[in-house]
Motif scaffolding. Structure first.
Motif, PDB file in Angstrom:
ATOM      1  N   GLN A   1       0.819  -1.227   0.000  1.00 33.71           N
ATOM      2  CA  GLN A   1       0.000   0.000   0.000  1.00 33.71           C
ATOM      3  C   GLN A   1       0.851   1.274   0.000  1.00 33.71           C
ATOM      4  OE1 GLN A   1      -2.636  -0.890   3.451  1.00 33.71           O
ATOM      5  NE2 GLN A   1      -4.282  -0.196   2.107  1.00 33.71           N
ATOM      6  N   LEU A   2       2.161   1.146   0.245  1.00 29.06           N
ATOM      7  CA  LEU A   2       3.025   2.331   0.225  1.00 29.06           C
ATOM      8  C   LEU A   2       2.892   3.077  -1.100  1.00 29.06           C
ATOM      9  CD1 LEU A   2       6.575   1.633   1.728  1.00 29.06           C
ATOM     10  CD2 LEU A   2       4.986   3.475   2.290  1.00 29.06           C
ATOM     11  N   LYS A   3       2.783   2.307  -2.186  1.00 30.81           N
ATOM     12  CA  LYS A   3       2.717   2.918  -3.523  1.00 30.81           C
ATOM     13  C   LYS A   3       1.476   3.779  -3.702  1.00 30.81           C
ATOM     14  CE  LYS A   3       4.727  -0.813  -6.219  1.00 30.81           C
ATOM     15  NZ  LYS A   3       4.158  -1.962  -5.545  1.00 30.81           N
ATOM     16  N   GLU A   4       0.429   3.434  -2.937  1.00 31.74           N
ATOM     17  CA  GLU A   4      -0.828   4.172  -3.037  1.00 31.74           C
ATOM     18  C   GLU A   4      -0.694   5.572  -2.430  1.00 31.74           C
ATOM     19  OE1 GLU A   4      -4.951   3.117  -1.205  1.00 31.74           O
ATOM     20  OE2 GLU A   4      -3.919   1.243  -1.669  1.00 31.74           O
ATOM     21  N   VAL A   5       0.153   5.693  -1.398  1.00 28.46           N
ATOM     22  CA  VAL A   5       0.170   6.942  -0.639  1.00 28.46           C
ATOM     23  C   VAL A   5       1.434   7.774  -0.848  1.00 28.46           C
ATOM     24  CG1 VAL A   5      -1.382   6.030   1.124  1.00 28.46           C
ATOM     25  CG2 VAL A   5       1.078   5.759   1.430  1.00 28.46           C
ATOM     26  N   ALA A   6       2.507   7.129  -1.380  1.00 23.58           N
ATOM     27  CA  ALA A   6       3.776   7.861  -1.516  1.00 23.58           C
ATOM     28  C   ALA A   6       4.382   7.649  -2.894  1.00 23.58           C
ATOM     29  CB  ALA A   6       4.753   7.381  -0.444  1.00 23.58           C
ATOM     30  N   VAL A   7       5.219   8.608  -3.325  1.00 26.66           N
ATOM     31  CA  VAL A   7       5.938   8.469  -4.609  1.00 26.66           C
ATOM     32  C   VAL A   7       7.437   8.602  -4.357  1.00 26.66           C
ATOM     33  CG1 VAL A   7       4.062   9.260  -6.095  1.00 26.66           C
ATOM     34  CG2 VAL A   7       5.638  10.946  -5.083  1.00 26.66           C
ATOM     35  N   ASP A   8       8.232   8.188  -5.356  1.00 26.41           N
ATOM     36  CA  ASP A   8       9.702   8.258  -5.239  1.00 26.41           C
ATOM     37  C   ASP A   8      10.196   7.608  -3.951  1.00 26.41           C
ATOM     38  OD1 ASP A   8       9.626   9.735  -7.565  1.00 26.41           O
ATOM     39  OD2 ASP A   8       9.573  11.662  -6.483  1.00 26.41           O
ATOM     40  N   VAL A   9       9.626   6.472  -3.624  1.00 23.78           N
ATOM     41  CA  VAL A   9       9.999   5.808  -2.365  1.00 23.78           C
ATOM     42  C   VAL A   9      11.381   5.169  -2.524  1.00 23.78           C
ATOM     43  CG1 VAL A   9       9.342   4.012  -0.713  1.00 23.78           C
ATOM     44  CG2 VAL A   9       7.557   5.328  -1.919  1.00 23.78           C
ATOM     45  N   PRO A  10      12.366   5.609  -1.734  1.00 27.61           N
ATOM     46  CA  PRO A  10      13.714   5.051  -1.907  1.00 27.61           C
ATOM     47  C   PRO A  10      13.782   3.602  -1.416  1.00 27.61           C
ATOM     48  CG  PRO A  10      13.658   6.568  -0.050  1.00 27.61           C
ATOM     49  CD  PRO A  10      12.300   6.617  -0.675  1.00 27.61           C
ATOM     50  N   ASP A  11      14.754   2.871  -1.956  1.00 27.52           N
ATOM     51  CA  ASP A  11      14.895   1.461  -1.565  1.00 27.52           C
ATOM     52  C   ASP A  11      15.056   1.304  -0.056  1.00 27.52           C
ATOM     53  OD1 ASP A  11      14.665   0.698  -4.119  1.00 27.52           O
ATOM     54  OD2 ASP A  11      16.825   0.408  -4.475  1.00 27.52           O
ATOM     55  N   TYR A  12      15.792   2.278   0.565  1.00 29.88           N
ATOM     56  CA  TYR A  12      16.007   2.078   2.005  1.00 29.88           C
ATOM     57  C   TYR A  12      14.722   2.252   2.815  1.00 29.88           C
ATOM     58  CZ  TYR A  12      17.109   7.115   1.554  1.00 29.88           C
ATOM     59  OH  TYR A  12      17.091   8.441   1.244  1.00 29.88           O
ATOM     60  N   ALA A  13      13.695   2.902   2.238  1.00 34.14           N
ATOM     61  CA  ALA A  13      12.396   2.952   2.931  1.00 34.14           C
ATOM     62  C   ALA A  13      11.821   1.534   3.010  1.00 34.14           C
ATOM     63  CB  ALA A  13      11.425   3.872   2.197  1.00 34.14           C
ATOM     64  N   TYR A  14      11.944   0.794   1.884  1.00 34.81           N
ATOM     65  CA  TYR A  14      11.468  -0.596   1.904  1.00 34.81           C
ATOM     66  C   TYR A  14      12.310  -1.439   2.864  1.00 34.81           C
ATOM     67  CZ  TYR A  14       8.249   0.366  -1.900  1.00 34.81           C
ATOM     68  OH  TYR A  14       7.216   0.872  -2.637  1.00 34.81           O
ATOM     69  N   ASP A  15      13.627  -1.164   2.907  1.00 37.11           N
ATOM     70  CA  ASP A  15      14.474  -1.920   3.838  1.00 37.11           C
ATOM     71  C   ASP A  15      14.018  -1.688   5.284  1.00 37.11           C
ATOM     72  OD1 ASP A  15      15.915  -2.703   1.668  1.00 37.11           O
ATOM     73  OD2 ASP A  15      17.565  -1.267   1.973  1.00 37.11           O
ATOM     74  N   LEU A  16      13.758  -0.407   5.608  1.00 41.65           N
ATOM     75  CA  LEU A  16      13.319  -0.103   6.974  1.00 41.65           C
ATOM     76  C   LEU A  16      11.965  -0.748   7.259  1.00 41.65           C
ATOM     77  CD1 LEU A  16      14.269   3.696   7.254  1.00 41.65           C
ATOM     78  CD2 LEU A  16      15.196   1.833   8.631  1.00 41.65           C
ATOM     79  N   ALA A  17      11.042  -0.650   6.274  1.00 41.80           N
ATOM     80  CA  ALA A  17       9.707  -1.225   6.467  1.00 41.80           C
ATOM     81  C   ALA A  17       9.811  -2.727   6.693  1.00 41.80           C
ATOM     82  CB  ALA A  17       8.828  -0.915   5.258  1.00 41.80           C
ATOM     83  N   GLN A  18      10.646  -3.380   5.867  1.00 38.51           N
ATOM     84  CA  GLN A  18      10.772  -4.827   6.005  1.00 38.51           C
ATOM     85  C   GLN A  18      11.396  -5.208   7.357  1.00 38.51           C
ATOM     86  OE1 GLN A  18      12.005  -5.373   2.158  1.00 38.51           O
ATOM     87  NE2 GLN A  18       9.964  -6.189   1.688  1.00 38.51           N
ATOM     88  N   GLN A  19      12.331  -4.405   7.782  1.00 39.67           N
ATOM     89  CA  GLN A  19      13.019  -4.711   9.036  1.00 39.67           C
ATOM     90  C   GLN A  19      12.130  -4.460  10.257  1.00 39.67           C
ATOM     91  OE1 GLN A  19      16.236  -5.731   9.512  1.00 39.67           O
ATOM     92  NE2 GLN A  19      16.328  -5.452  11.725  1.00 39.67           N
ATOM     93  N   PHE A  20      11.380  -3.350  10.243  1.00 40.84           N
ATOM     94  CA  PHE A  20      10.712  -2.945  11.488  1.00 40.84           C
ATOM     95  C   PHE A  20       9.192  -3.101  11.487  1.00 40.84           C
ATOM     96  CE2 PHE A  20      14.686  -0.401  11.593  1.00 40.84           C
ATOM     97  CZ  PHE A  20      15.219  -0.923  12.760  1.00 40.84           C
ATOM     98  N   TRP A  21       8.515  -3.007  10.357  1.00 42.45           N
ATOM     99  CA  TRP A  21       7.043  -3.079  10.365  1.00 42.45           C
ATOM    100  C   TRP A  21       6.571  -4.504  10.530  1.00 42.45           C
ATOM    101  CZ3 TRP A  21       5.341   0.508   5.715  1.00 42.45           C
ATOM    102  CH2 TRP A  21       5.524   1.847   6.084  1.00 42.45           C
ATOM    103  N   PRO A  22       5.403  -4.772  11.114  1.00 42.67           N
ATOM    104  CA  PRO A  22       4.577  -3.776  11.773  1.00 42.67           C
ATOM    105  C   PRO A  22       5.139  -3.424  13.151  1.00 42.67           C
ATOM    106  CG  PRO A  22       3.578  -5.955  11.943  1.00 42.67           C
ATOM    107  CD  PRO A  22       4.842  -6.121  11.167  1.00 42.67           C
ATOM    108  N   TRP A  23       5.310  -2.138  13.385  1.00 43.67           N
ATOM    109  CA  TRP A  23       5.888  -1.647  14.650  1.00 43.67           C
ATOM    110  C   TRP A  23       5.846  -0.123  14.618  1.00 43.67           C
ATOM    111  CZ3 TRP A  23       5.873  -3.593  19.081  1.00 43.67           C
ATOM    112  CH2 TRP A  23       6.738  -3.179  20.094  1.00 43.67           C
ATOM    113  N   PRO A  24       6.047   0.550  15.774  1.00 47.23           N
ATOM    114  CA  PRO A  24       5.900   2.008  15.801  1.00 47.23           C
ATOM    115  C   PRO A  24       7.037   2.778  15.128  1.00 47.23           C
ATOM    116  CG  PRO A  24       5.559   1.068  17.972  1.00 47.23           C
ATOM    117  CD  PRO A  24       6.175   0.009  17.127  1.00 47.23           C
TER     118      PRO A  24
END
Ligand code: TXA
Ligand code: MG
Length: 329
Positions: free
Chosen positions: A65-88
């Motif tokens: 769903q990130l693609k629905e709400v954000a653009v130009d999402v850098p790869d490290y955003a996905y790295d952080l999401a994969q590492q920490f989500w779901p979490w605060p």
């Protein structure tokens, strides 16, 4: 009574139909609305008395769903999401044109996060849309960690409250701005700069000392009880002499303390013990509920012990500093 599937389904329909629902998450209770409906989002600001320049976090149940709400999402955003989500952990990204101004408060960016709570995730999934939400309290007051806190603050103004017992974490997410390079932490919490630095280098930025906060919410008074509260920056000896000072002026003094230091204040008129200094996460968990109780003790002043700004202590001191700011004289 905690909410079952039937309640969640009903609440999801209320959100899809453009109304507002309070619900539990792992951090605090939220007040949520469909991100596509400006009227419902504006109602959140009205109900809370929230400043209109303070954007809402957008909540998703799936990284896709990130693609629905954000653009130009850098790869490290996905790295952080994969590492920490779901979490605060809320990631600030360039917003897509699907994010309306009512949500982003006119910012070109959007903060996104995925909660670690079955009721919250199920609600977002069943609503079929990302949910924009702040904490479900009146602005300026401590964030709610139980459904009864929500009912007390805004119960007569929301369309539904889902009950999920007390929240596990008790303070809100780490907010990190990924639209600048290197990224910066705008609001600290349990995911610390050290944790994030294992994935991307960070810029040093102190959210308390800057005149123009990059996160609009950091400039507002928060979490504050009505009773005047003072954060003591030193050791317990200073608290003891301050108790004596206020007693000489015939004032009732309360102390927010810890298991390790509570015995130092036999003269205090009221004590609240947050927990053990060896477990700062547990102290954070109890913090907002304690801040909601202090007014009932009718003290003239509350003295609050401080904590070392290390790890979770950074977030804890952020919330305590805010709770002590801008008090009545
Ligand atoms: O657990 C939590 O973090 C809860 C839920 C709702 O996620 N958050 C929460 O949100 O209590 P609230 O509304 O009290 O705080 C959100 C913070 C504010 O300081 C706001 O200014 C900042 O996040 N924020 C939101 N969108 C932003 C953006 N696009 N850029 C910078 N800061 C943003
Ligand atoms: Mg809040």
């Amino acid at each position: 009574m905690t909410s079952d599937d039937h309640h969640i389904q009903h609440a999801a329909k209320i959100i899809a139909d453009w109304w507002v629902v309070a619900f539990p998450t792992e951090t605090v209770y939220w007040l949520g609305a469909n991100i596509h409906n400006a009227d419902a989002v504006r109602r959140i600001f009205e109900i809370k008395g929230r400043a209109s320049d303070n954007p809402l976090i957008v909540h998703i149940h799936d990284i896709a769903q990130l693609k629905e709400v954000a653009v130009d999402v850098p790869d490290y955003a996905y790295d952080l999401a994969q590492q920490f989500w779901p979490w605060p952990l809320a990631l600030v990204l360039h917003k897509s044109d699907r994010i309306i101004d009512a949500v982003s408060a006119g910012q070109p960016t959007v903060a996104v996060r995925m909660p670690d709570h079955d009721i919250a995730l199920s609600l977002i999934r069943q609503a079929g849309v990302p949910i924009a939400a702040p904490s479900a309290n009146l602005s300026g007051k401590p964030s709610p960690t139980t459904a009864s806190h929500v009912a007390h603050d805004i119960g007569d103004r929301v369309d539904a409250i889902l009950d999920g017992w007390a929240t596990q974490v008790g303070i809100e997410s780490t907010v990190i701005d990924l639209t600048i390079s290197p990224p910066v932490i705008l609001r600290p919490w349990s995911i610390t700069a050290e944790d994030i630095s294992t994935i991307i280098p960070l810029q040093h930025y102190n959210p308390w000392t800057t005149d123009t906060p990059k996160s609009p919410g950091m400039k507002y008074r928060h979490y504050a009880p009505d009773t005047q509260m003072v954060l003591i920056d030193h050791k317990h000896d200073d608290v003891t002499s301050m108790i004596q000072y206020y007693h000489q002026q015939w004032q009732r003094v309360g102390v927010i303390t810890t298991l390790e230091t509570q015995d130092h204040y036999p003269d205090a008129d009221h004590l609240w013990v947050l927990g053990s200094r060896k477990n700062l996460s547990s102290i954070s968990h109890h913090l907002f509920a304690t801040l909601r109780q202090v007014d009932a003790a009718w003290c003239d002043i509350i003295l609050c012990e401080s904590f070392e700004r290390v790890g979770v202590g950074v977030a804890l001191m952020d919330r305590l500093t805010k709770a002590c700011e801008g008090k009545k004289g």
